[in-house]
Enzyme design. Structure first.
Site, PDB file in Angstrom:
ATOM      1  N   CYS A 147       0.884  -1.103  -0.128  1.00  0.00           N
ATOM      2  CA  CYS A 147       0.133  -0.077  -0.020  1.00  0.00           C
ATOM      3  C   CYS A 147       0.845   1.190   0.081  1.00  0.00           C
ATOM      4  O   CYS A 147       1.959   1.120   0.515  1.00  0.00           O
ATOM      5  CB  CYS A 147      -1.065  -0.005   1.272  1.00  0.00           C
ATOM      6  SG  CYS A 147      -1.864  -1.464   1.712  1.00  0.00           S
TER       7      CYS A 147
ATOM      8  N   LYS B  21      12.043 -14.784 -12.295  1.00  0.00           N
ATOM      9  CA  LYS B  21      11.642 -13.718 -13.181  1.00  0.00           C
ATOM     10  C   LYS B  21      10.655 -14.220 -14.016  1.00  0.00           C
ATOM     11  O   LYS B  21       9.565 -13.604 -14.255  1.00  0.00           O
ATOM     12  CB  LYS B  21      12.840 -13.356 -13.952  1.00  0.00           C
ATOM     13  CG  LYS B  21      13.143 -11.820 -14.115  1.00  0.00           C
ATOM     14  CD  LYS B  21      13.568 -11.121 -12.871  1.00  0.00           C
ATOM     15  CE  LYS B  21      12.981 -11.133 -11.653  1.00  0.00           C
ATOM     16  NZ  LYS B  21      13.816 -10.754 -10.689  1.00  0.00           N
TER      17      LYS B  21
ATOM     18  N   GLU C 197      17.340 -17.479 -10.366  1.00  0.00           N
ATOM     19  CA  GLU C 197      16.570 -16.080 -10.703  1.00  0.00           C
ATOM     20  C   GLU C 197      15.941 -16.103 -11.893  1.00  0.00           C
ATOM     21  O   GLU C 197      15.023 -15.192 -11.941  1.00  0.00           O
ATOM     22  CB  GLU C 197      18.084 -15.234 -10.504  1.00  0.00           C
ATOM     23  CG  GLU C 197      17.711 -13.842 -11.036  1.00  0.00           C
ATOM     24  CD  GLU C 197      16.527 -13.058 -10.102  1.00  0.00           C
ATOM     25  OE1 GLU C 197      16.106 -13.493  -9.055  1.00  0.00           O
ATOM     26  OE2 GLU C 197      16.210 -11.965 -10.289  1.00  0.00           O
TER      27      GLU C 197
ATOM     28  N   ARG D 281       4.742   0.348  -6.232  1.00  0.00           N
ATOM     29  CA  ARG D 281       5.003  -0.462  -5.178  1.00  0.00           C
ATOM     30  C   ARG D 281       3.955  -1.692  -5.254  1.00  0.00           C
ATOM     31  O   ARG D 281       4.104  -2.553  -4.502  1.00  0.00           O
ATOM     32  CB  ARG D 281       4.541   0.342  -3.749  1.00  0.00           C
ATOM     33  CG  ARG D 281       5.476   1.451  -3.530  1.00  0.00           C
ATOM     34  CD  ARG D 281       4.747   2.583  -2.717  1.00  0.00           C
ATOM     35  NE  ARG D 281       4.385   2.294  -1.361  1.00  0.00           N
ATOM     36  CZ  ARG D 281       5.391   2.221  -0.354  1.00  0.00           C
ATOM     37  NH1 ARG D 281       6.554   2.880  -0.434  1.00  0.00           N
ATOM     38  NH2 ARG D 281       5.190   1.675   0.781  1.00  0.00           N
TER      39      ARG D 281
ATOM     40  N   LYS E  96       6.184  -4.328  -4.849  1.00  0.00           N
ATOM     41  CA  LYS E  96       7.532  -4.022  -5.000  1.00  0.00           C
ATOM     42  C   LYS E  96       8.227  -4.078  -3.411  1.00  0.00           C
ATOM     43  O   LYS E  96       9.376  -4.520  -3.417  1.00  0.00           O
ATOM     44  CB  LYS E  96       7.819  -2.694  -5.570  1.00  0.00           C
ATOM     45  CG  LYS E  96       9.138  -2.279  -5.864  1.00  0.00           C
ATOM     46  CD  LYS E  96       9.676  -3.264  -6.977  1.00  0.00           C
ATOM     47  CE  LYS E  96      11.274  -2.934  -7.245  1.00  0.00           C
ATOM     48  NZ  LYS E  96      11.710  -3.709  -7.921  1.00  0.00           N
TER      49      LYS E  96
ATOM     50  N   HIS F  15      17.104 -36.804 -10.837  1.00  0.00           N
ATOM     51  CA  HIS F  15      16.681 -37.593  -9.711  1.00  0.00           C
ATOM     52  C   HIS F  15      15.060 -37.279  -9.623  1.00  0.00           C
ATOM     53  O   HIS F  15      14.547 -37.712  -8.328  1.00  0.00           O
ATOM     54  CB  HIS F  15      17.248 -37.034  -8.456  1.00  0.00           C
ATOM     55  CG  HIS F  15      18.620 -37.227  -8.440  1.00  0.00           C
ATOM     56  ND1 HIS F  15      19.357 -38.512  -8.101  1.00  0.00           N
ATOM     57  CD2 HIS F  15      19.748 -36.411  -8.304  1.00  0.00           C
ATOM     58  CE1 HIS F  15      20.535 -38.663  -8.055  1.00  0.00           C
ATOM     59  NE2 HIS F  15      20.920 -37.234  -8.522  1.00  0.00           N
TER      60      HIS F  15
ATOM     61  N   ASN G  69      -0.945   2.393   5.497  1.00  0.00           N
ATOM     62  CA  ASN G  69      -0.160   1.518   4.951  1.00  0.00           C
ATOM     63  C   ASN G  69       0.498   0.463   5.982  1.00  0.00           C
ATOM     64  O   ASN G  69       0.742   0.987   6.899  1.00  0.00           O
ATOM     65  CB  ASN G  69       1.076   2.529   4.249  1.00  0.00           C
ATOM     66  CG  ASN G  69       2.197   1.978   3.814  1.00  0.00           C
ATOM     67  OD1 ASN G  69       2.157   0.986   3.551  1.00  0.00           O
ATOM     68  ND2 ASN G  69       3.209   2.628   3.643  1.00  0.00           N
ATOM     69  N   GLY G  70       0.507  -0.781   5.442  1.00  0.00           N
ATOM     70  CA  GLY G  70       0.988  -1.861   6.481  1.00  0.00           C
ATOM     71  C   GLY G  70       0.143  -2.767   6.771  1.00  0.00           C
ATOM     72  O   GLY G  70      -0.866  -3.024   6.059  1.00  0.00           O
TER      73      GLY G  70
ATOM     74  N   TRP H  60      -3.030  -2.635  -1.568  1.00  0.00           N
ATOM     75  CA  TRP H  60      -2.569  -4.161  -1.813  1.00  0.00           C
ATOM     76  C   TRP H  60      -3.036  -4.860  -0.894  1.00  0.00           C
ATOM     77  O   TRP H  60      -2.537  -4.854   0.495  1.00  0.00           O
ATOM     78  CB  TRP H  60      -1.049  -4.022  -1.805  1.00  0.00           C
ATOM     79  CG  TRP H  60      -0.425  -5.523  -2.556  1.00  0.00           C
ATOM     80  CD1 TRP H  60      -0.533  -5.630  -3.758  1.00  0.00           C
ATOM     81  CD2 TRP H  60       0.039  -6.546  -1.767  1.00  0.00           C
ATOM     82  NE1 TRP H  60       0.107  -7.094  -3.919  1.00  0.00           N
ATOM     83  CE2 TRP H  60       0.374  -7.341  -2.656  1.00  0.00           C
ATOM     84  CE3 TRP H  60       0.463  -6.517  -0.390  1.00  0.00           C
ATOM     85  CZ2 TRP H  60       0.961  -8.692  -2.268  1.00  0.00           C
ATOM     86  CZ3 TRP H  60       1.102  -7.956   0.050  1.00  0.00           C
ATOM     87  CH2 TRP H  60       1.165  -8.789  -0.947  1.00  0.00           C
TER      88      TRP H  60
ATOM     89  N   GLU I  10       7.344 -14.860 -12.174  1.00  0.00           N
ATOM     90  CA  GLU I  10       6.745 -13.512 -11.769  1.00  0.00           C
ATOM     91  C   GLU I  10       5.992 -12.915 -12.697  1.00  0.00           C
ATOM     92  O   GLU I  10       4.872 -12.217 -12.636  1.00  0.00           O
ATOM     93  CB  GLU I  10       7.789 -12.646 -11.202  1.00  0.00           C
ATOM     94  CG  GLU I  10       7.685 -11.552 -10.488  1.00  0.00           C
ATOM     95  CD  GLU I  10       8.752 -10.783  -9.806  1.00  0.00           C
ATOM     96  OE1 GLU I  10       9.934 -11.073 -10.182  1.00  0.00           O
ATOM     97  OE2 GLU I  10       8.670  -9.951  -9.012  1.00  0.00           O
TER      98      GLU I  10
HETATM   99  O1  M6R Z   1      13.359  -5.340  -1.527  1.00  0.00           O
HETATM  100  P1  M6R Z   1      13.848  -6.650  -1.455  1.00  0.00           P
HETATM  101  O2  M6R Z   1      15.029  -6.999  -2.334  1.00  0.00           O
HETATM  102  O3  M6R Z   1      14.094  -7.160   0.095  1.00  0.00           O
HETATM  103  O4  M6R Z   1      12.769  -7.675  -2.026  1.00  0.00           O
HETATM  104  C1  M6R Z   1      12.841  -9.078  -1.988  1.00  0.00           C
HETATM  105  C2  M6R Z   1      11.807  -9.814  -2.773  1.00  0.00           C
HETATM  106  O5  M6R Z   1      10.540  -9.418  -2.516  1.00  0.00           O
HETATM  107  C3  M6R Z   1      12.105  -9.471  -4.173  1.00  0.00           C
HETATM  108  O6  M6R Z   1      13.326  -9.718  -4.473  1.00  0.00           O
HETATM  109  C4  M6R Z   1      11.225 -10.030  -5.299  1.00  0.00           C
HETATM  110  O7  M6R Z   1      11.396 -11.456  -5.150  1.00  0.00           O
HETATM  111  C5  M6R Z   1      11.278  -9.472  -6.534  1.00  0.00           C
HETATM  112  N1  M6R Z   1      10.202  -8.908  -6.989  1.00  0.00           N
HETATM  113  C6  M6R Z   1      11.808 -10.637  -7.585  1.00  0.00           C
HETATM  114  O8  M6R Z   1      11.860  -9.830  -8.875  1.00  0.00           O
END
Ligand code: M6R
Length: 596
Positions: free
Chosen positions: A2, A475, A471, A29, A591, A494, A103-104, A77, A478
């Site tokens: 949020c 990506k 990674e 965010r 974010k 395995h 927010n939170g 959010w 996501e």
């Molecule tokens: O702000 P941070 O690096 O602590 O965030 C951690 C994860 O939430 C963040 O890396 C998330 O996995 C990404 N959106 C991936 O692209």
């Protein structure tokens, strides 16, 4: 996560466009609902909100026409209560005399709602932001002035949050910070408050950062900051922000994600210059050299950088490091942690609750805490004993790209330096990314038809490329909403090998030294009809044994594996766009994750 924004002016005026702009700037965010409320000179409160994107909701509800002398906007959010009109924020109190937004997370929201209902209050939603407003109402009903009621409201609200509140009959906005971000902007004709700095910079460059446990009272011509605990006044200097917001615009790219991928050579070079000149590096190295155990701690992409860092430390500085997901650190290592241990806490936002919680507990155990942070002024920066900045500028798109590069590069730099290697070799790294970007884009796009009809597949790596495969898979998951599983390539036989059938796609990320191991894995897949896509060097053996090669241009082995994340970022991006998704704001994601 949020975002909240508030504005208070001397005179009534059209506030809609400013509120919409602030919402747009907070939207990176992540959010699912949006709302605005304004109050005019006749104390009429106009509150409009709904689930949906800023553009559609603001057009549907005509935010642009909203006017008054004060206004509050919120992007929600969903954590408590589904995304819906009624759960969107801001919220009213029972009599519609107060309005506010948060927010939170208020973690005792359910208990509070029951309490408020017993009190005879009108509770309209299941959202915890509404509990912030009712908590103030609770104390106003008991005869307290607004400021005191706001202060006391925090004794009811458990969790980490920031909230804004305004009341009919008062030219003030009250703002509280307990765990979530809050920044004040000082304007010419009025004042502003927001969850973060980028959403204020289009209005002013004069800011005051509010600290945890403080509240701010905004009036058109002054801002007072007080400690929540005892109401005492806090004196804080106004900061002048010089930083440019240029980096927060798309600059000709269709999406922030692509722009940020293309910014990688530049941010990597900026970081290397910074590391070469940083006095903190020696301190970091001294601490790491003398530690009993070293933990690299993060979540999501930042955790993958930790994993990459651990391989780099083992290979180049011959120092064992334990990379660990932040919440699991608490279960697995905290009980045995002591002041002889060091945690390097890694976070782009510096606000990820899972990371901050691990850090807090590590400090209780007297562990030393170092930070790798991108957002300066973030909680991680403040809580670390000392920190290294990632120097990436704003990363707007939810998928992290350039911050992964610079987190991993920082670890690579430290590992090389601690291993007595020549770190100037790393100065060629930005050029290697640049070349990979220009040379691999076409081939990456050719891979899309191979994978596009599959909603699950694998991305495999080994040794240095294992974190890269994880990674890349994250990506892809996501932004394409497909299940791409990242795995150690040798593990595939395995069990998961059973999923291979005619044409089933498997991506292999192969470092130069691991080609022989990779060849076995590649053939185990291709002899069963699978389609193998290889990201590696243009090696004849790989060419002969696989269906498609995405070639990394020749570069130093020291950073070859890290460069190989670039085609995976591009593949995720273009696959997402091909499916018609918005890679910058994937569904359900945020974010900055300030929740458990
Ligand atoms: O702000 P941070 O690096 O602590 O965030 C951690 C994860 O939430 C963040 O890396 C998330 O996995 C990404 N959106 C991936 O692209």
């Amino acid at each position: 996560m949020c975002g909240i924004f508030g504005i208070i002016n001397q005179n009534e005026k059209i506030l809609g466009p400013t509120l919409i702009e602030a919402c747009k700037r907070l939207s990176y965010r992540g959010y699912d609902s949006v709302g605005c409320a304004t109050m005019d000179e006749k104390w009429t409160i106009d509150l409009r909100k709904d689930a949906g994107k800023v553009e559609e909701v603001s057009q549907k509800l005509l935010f642009s026409e909203m006017k008054g002398f004060s206004g509050i906007a919120q992007l929600r959010w969903a954590t408590f209560g589904a995304p819906s009109q009624v759960n969107a924020q801001p919220h009213f109190d029972s009599a519609k005399e107060l309005f506010g937004a948060h927010n939170g997370n208020v973690v005792n929201n359910i208990q509070l709602r029951e309490m408020f209902l017993k009190e005879g209050m009108t509770v309209r939603s299941t959202n915890d932001g509404e509990s912030c407003v009712h908590s103030v109402e609770y104390f106003i009903k008991r005869g307290f002035e607004t400021e005191e009621a706001v202060r006391r409201a925090t004794t009811l609200l458990e969790g980490d949050y920031a909230f804004l509140l305004a009341r009919k009959g008062e030219k003030k906005i009250y703002a509280v910070k307990k765990g979530s971000g809050l920044v004040i902007g000082i304007g010419e004709d009025g004042n502003y408050v927001s969850s973060d700095l980028p959403s204020l910079l289009f209005l002013t460059r004069k800011i005051i950062r509010v600290e945890d446990g403080e509240m701010a009272i905004l009036e058109p011509s002054k801002v007072t900051i007080k400690k929540i605990e005892d109401g005492s006044i806090v004196k804080r200097e106004v900061e002048k922000i010089e930083e440019e917001m240029e980096s927060a615009k798309k600059g000709g790219f269709s999406h922030f994600m692509l722009k940020e991928i293309y910014e990688q050579p530049k941010v990597a070079m900026d970081l290397l210059h910074l590391l070469n000149a940083s006095p903190i590096i020696e301190k970091f190295i001294e601490k790491l050299s003398n530690a009993r155990n070293i933990y690299f701690i993060g979540c999501g992409t930042s955790y993958h950088a930790c994993l990459f860092g651990a391989v780099a430390f083992a290979q180049y500085s011959k120092i064992p490091v334990i990379p660990i997901l932040a919440p699991q650190f608490i279960a697995q290592y905290l009980p045995t942690a002591s002041q002889r241990d060091i945690g390097v806490f890694v976070s782009q936002s510096g606000e990820t609750k899972d990371v901050l919680r691990a850090l807090e507990l590590a400090k209780e155990k007297k562990m030393q805490a170092l930070g790798l942070v991108n957002v300066l002024g973030s909680s991680l920066m403040k809580m670390s004993d000392f920190y290294l900045p990632l120097a990436c500028g704003y990363e707007i798109s939810v998928p992290a790209t350039k911050t992964f590069i610079n987190q991993s590069l920082t670890f690579l730099y430290l590992a090389a330096k601690m291993g007595g290697m020549d770190t100037s070799l790393l100065m060629d790294f930005p050029k290697a990314i640049q070349e990979t970007l220009s040379k691999s884009e076409k081939t990456v796009r050719e891979v899309i038809p191979i994978i596009k009809n599959y909603d699950e597949y694998y991305c495999l790596g080994y040794g240095f490329t294992y974190p890269i495969a994880l990674e890349g898979a994250l990506k892809i998951k996501e932004v394409t909403y497909c299940h791409c599983e990242g795995m150690l390539s040798t593990e595939f036989k395995h069990g998961p090998l059973s999923s291979v059938r005619e044409n089933y796609p498997i991506i292999f990320v192969v470092s130069k030294t691991d080609i022989p191991v990779a060849l076995s894995g590649i053939n185990e897949v291709s002899c069963r009809g699978g389609t193998t896509i290889v990201i590696s060097t243009e090696d004849e053996r790989l060419k002969l044994n696989s269906k498609k090669i995405i070639a990394i241009p020749p570069c130093n082995d020291l950073f070859f594996s890290l460069v190989s994340v670039v085609p995976l970022q591009l593949l995720a991006y273009y696959s997402s766009v091909e499916k018609g998704y918005d890679p910058d704001f994937p569904r359900n994601l945020s974010k900055t994750l300030t929740v458990d």
